[in-house]
Motif scaffolding. Structure first.
Motif, mmCIF file in Angstrom:
data_model
loop_
_atom_site.group_PDB
_atom_site.id
_atom_site.type_symbol
_atom_site.label_atom_id
_atom_site.label_comp_id
_atom_site.label_asym_id
_atom_site.label_seq_id
_atom_site.Cartn_x
_atom_site.Cartn_y
_atom_site.Cartn_z
ATOM 1 N N GLU A 188 0.844 -1.201 0.000
ATOM 2 C CA GLU A 188 0.000 0.000 0.000
ATOM 3 C C GLU A 188 0.878 1.249 0.000
ATOM 4 O O GLU A 188 0.532 2.247 -0.619
ATOM 5 N N TYR A 189 1.981 1.196 0.753
ATOM 6 C CA TYR A 189 2.907 2.315 0.857
ATOM 7 C C TYR A 189 4.282 1.858 0.407
ATOM 8 O O TYR A 189 4.680 0.709 0.613
ATOM 9 N N GLU A 190 4.990 2.793 -0.187
ATOM 10 C CA GLU A 190 6.401 2.601 -0.471
ATOM 11 C C GLU A 190 7.082 3.915 -0.132
ATOM 12 O O GLU A 190 6.639 4.986 -0.559
ATOM 13 N N PHE A 191 8.117 3.853 0.667
ATOM 14 C CA PHE A 191 8.814 5.053 1.102
ATOM 15 C C PHE A 191 10.170 5.156 0.431
ATOM 16 O O PHE A 191 10.865 4.166 0.250
ATOM 17 N N PHE A 192 10.538 6.375 0.051
ATOM 18 C CA PHE A 192 11.865 6.698 -0.441
ATOM 19 C C PHE A 192 12.395 7.770 0.501
ATOM 20 O O PHE A 192 11.698 8.747 0.781
ATOM 21 N N PHE A 193 13.601 7.595 0.988
ATOM 22 C CA PHE A 193 14.150 8.510 1.974
ATOM 23 C C PHE A 193 15.239 9.368 1.361
ATOM 24 O O PHE A 193 15.997 8.904 0.501
ATOM 25 N N ALA A 194 15.312 10.619 1.816
ATOM 26 C CA ALA A 194 16.307 11.564 1.307
ATOM 27 C C ALA A 194 16.897 12.336 2.472
ATOM 28 O O ALA A 194 16.171 12.746 3.376
ATOM 29 N N GLU A 245 15.885 14.419 -6.670
ATOM 30 C CA GLU A 245 16.404 13.332 -7.502
ATOM 31 C C GLU A 245 15.505 12.097 -7.395
ATOM 32 O O GLU A 245 15.195 11.458 -8.407
ATOM 33 N N GLN A 246 15.088 11.764 -6.172
ATOM 34 C CA GLN A 246 14.211 10.610 -5.957
ATOM 35 C C GLN A 246 12.869 10.803 -6.664
ATOM 36 O O GLN A 246 12.333 9.870 -7.267
ATOM 37 N N ILE A 247 12.343 12.005 -6.613
ATOM 38 C CA ILE A 247 11.060 12.301 -7.267
ATOM 39 C C ILE A 247 11.198 12.168 -8.784
ATOM 40 O O ILE A 247 10.300 11.649 -9.443
ATOM 41 N N ASN A 248 12.321 12.617 -9.327
ATOM 42 C CA ASN A 248 12.546 12.467 -10.770
ATOM 43 C C ASN A 248 12.675 11.000 -11.170
ATOM 44 O O ASN A 248 12.229 10.608 -12.247
ATOM 45 N N LYS A 249 13.286 10.183 -10.306
ATOM 46 C CA LYS A 249 13.448 8.757 -10.595
ATOM 47 C C LYS A 249 12.134 7.983 -10.436
ATOM 48 O O LYS A 249 11.953 6.948 -11.058
ATOM 49 N N HIS A 250 11.264 8.478 -9.568
ATOM 50 C CA HIS A 250 10.022 7.769 -9.239
ATOM 51 C C HIS A 250 8.823 8.697 -9.441
ATOM 52 O O HIS A 250 8.281 9.238 -8.483
ATOM 53 N N ILE A 266 3.002 11.778 -2.462
ATOM 54 C CA ILE A 266 3.190 12.776 -1.408
ATOM 55 C C ILE A 266 4.638 12.802 -0.939
ATOM 56 O O ILE A 266 5.366 11.819 -1.077
ATOM 57 N N VAL A 267 5.003 13.945 -0.378
ATOM 58 C CA VAL A 267 6.328 14.135 0.196
ATOM 59 C C VAL A 267 6.141 14.559 1.644
ATOM 60 O O VAL A 267 5.401 15.502 1.927
ATOM 61 N N LEU A 268 6.803 13.832 2.543
ATOM 62 C CA LEU A 268 6.894 14.241 3.947
ATOM 63 C C LEU A 268 8.264 14.869 4.096
ATOM 64 O O LEU A 268 9.277 14.225 3.817
#
Length: 154
Positions: free
Chosen positions: A15-21, A29-34, A39-41
């Motif tokens: 349901e959720y997948e998190f990418f950390f920066a 960069e993460q947003i461009n890749k994905h 949403i962004v926290l």
């Protein structure tokens, strides 16, 4: 680690997948890749690019992504600055994970509704190309809506 632990069930169920920066630059960069990110926290205080600058960049480059600011600074000035730069919501630290879950669900729902609306507009524009204007006018009137809703109730 705490985020992964608190949301492990939703992560496991996909349901959720998190990418950390570590900072705003890496977040972009993460947003461009994905591009599927909804949403962004973001914390306000980060090295290299702070959360408020990240908000400004997100609004310019990815207007469909909704942002929630997480910060120890819950003063009105920071809240107002975040909202003026496009934050959808604001949560203060220490994080109450029940509140965070509700805010994330509300933000995700809003982001998904916006995407659905945009998709409907695109489909409607395609429909206008191929369907006679009289049919479109009929579909847009209240009688058509009432007919559909009465069938839905049955």
């Amino acid at each position: 680690m705490l985020i992964n632990q608190k949301f492990r069930k939703k992560i496991r169920e996909k349901e959720y997948e998190f990418f950390f920066a570590i900072n705003g630059n890496y977040a972009l960069e993460q947003i461009n890749k994905h591009p599927e990110i909804d949403i962004v926290l973001s914390d306000i205080s980060m090295p290299e690019m702070d959360g408020l600058t990240l908000l400004t960049k997100l609004t310019e480059t990815s207007p469909l992504i909704k942002s929630v600011i997480v910060s120890t600074y819950g003063d009105m000035e920071n809240i107002r600055a975040a909202m003026n730069r496009g934050a959808f919501d604001f949560i203060t630290e220490p994080i109450n994970f029940e509140d965070l879950t509700l805010i994330m669900e509300k933000t995700l729902k809003h982001a998904q509704q916006i995407k659905q609306t945009i998709q409907a507009i695109k489909e409607n524009n395609i429909l206008k190309i191929y369907v006679d204007e009289n049919v479109l006018n009929f579909m847009g009137n209240r009688k058509f809506e009432s007919t559909i809703m009465s069938n839905e109730m049955i």
